[in-house]
Design an enzyme around this catalytic site. Sequence first.
Site, PDB file in Angstrom:
ATOM      1  N   ARG A 117       0.831  -1.217   0.000  1.00 20.05           N
ATOM      2  CA  ARG A 117       0.000   0.000   0.000  1.00 20.05           C
ATOM      3  C   ARG A 117       0.862   1.262   0.000  1.00 20.05           C
ATOM      4  NH1 ARG A 117      -2.305  -3.889  -0.864  1.00 20.05           N
ATOM      5  NH2 ARG A 117      -4.305  -4.625  -0.037  1.00 20.05           N
ATOM      6  N   SER A 128     -11.580  -1.198   2.500  1.00 20.05           N
ATOM      7  CA  SER A 128     -10.750  -1.472   3.684  1.00 20.05           C
ATOM      8  C   SER A 128     -10.255  -0.169   4.284  1.00 20.05           C
ATOM      9  CB  SER A 128      -9.566  -2.356   3.305  1.00 20.05           C
ATOM     10  OG  SER A 128     -10.010  -3.595   2.803  1.00 20.05           O
ATOM     11  N   GLU A 166      -5.659   2.938   5.904  1.00 16.47           N
ATOM     12  CA  GLU A 166      -5.319   2.862   4.490  1.00 16.47           C
ATOM     13  C   GLU A 166      -5.916   4.036   3.726  1.00 16.47           C
ATOM     14  OE1 GLU A 166      -6.326  -0.185   0.805  1.00 16.47           O
ATOM     15  OE2 GLU A 166      -5.911  -1.022   2.776  1.00 16.47           O
TER      16      GLU A 166
END
Length: 337
Positions: free
Chosen positions: A163, A235, A333
Amino acid sequence: MKRIYNDINLSKRNSFGVSESARQVVEFNTAEDIIDYFRSSRPEKWYVLGAGNNTLFTKYYDGTIITPVSSMLTILEENDDFVDIRVEAAHDWDELVRWSVERNLWGMENLSAIPSSVGAAPVQNIGAYGAEAKDVITVVEYLDTEALQVVRLRNEECHFGYRESIFKQELRGRAIILAVEFRLSKRARPNLGYGDVIKEVKARGEATVTNIREAICAIRGRKLPDPKVLGNAGSFFKNPIVERAVAERLLAQYPDMPHYEVPGDRDSVKLAAGWLIDCAGLKGWRDGCVGVHERQALVLVNYGGASGGDVIRLSEYVCAKVYDKFGVRLSPEVNIL
């Protein structure tokens, strides 16, 4: 062509559906459009917003929202082994995956049903079910807003990680992604590293690129809420990476705890944030107009009327509960503004 809007509500431009506003929104089609805007306006504060699937607005944005709108797809090269394509930033990610699967091209199928634009994919290095965007990206083309020049970075120059990318680090606040180039394989290379994917694919027969996409769409459809129905950003938290000693201590207490090796790092282990949140008793937990989704604990949802601050308070509560139980810190995130 560019379009400029002033004092605009962003509720239709973010998947959480929070009703914050921005001083200005600039939509652009070409590199020349956005270069012209920066030369004439010289904005001090700006943020790139694509489809708005990974951004949480928590207050009035006193700056300029930059939004690419061009979505052209071009085939650059094709031979017996692969197809190279160039896709402009506003192209819908899942539409691109569908396009590749319909042509029996391999590499994107595990990334099906991820709500994103192509321009956002390399920033987050989006990933799912054992695959990441970096696996198929060859070049990222962006505007350097300081030099006002178009720059092309090869895959290895993008510093991709879990990420992570150079666009979240050294080039944060400097780069506007214009297009991404991909290499897709004509050779079958099924990626079936997850048990639920294997089960779903077997139910459909062979491990074809179409069956893998259908399997992953089915899994995600069961687990994840549609942001058009229930505000969310997918998410909300990253899966935490902890020292191996920490993972071993937790496994001694929770033998069924999901955990994964970190490629290239033998001293670390990746844990499943959703499992940690669920085990902390928070799956389905609700506080007024926000809550933890009942089927996927990684997802925080807006049941209607929530502010960005409401979502932040919920995320802080979730983090505190997980830390109290496991001693593991979660980090978002989602981009928070």
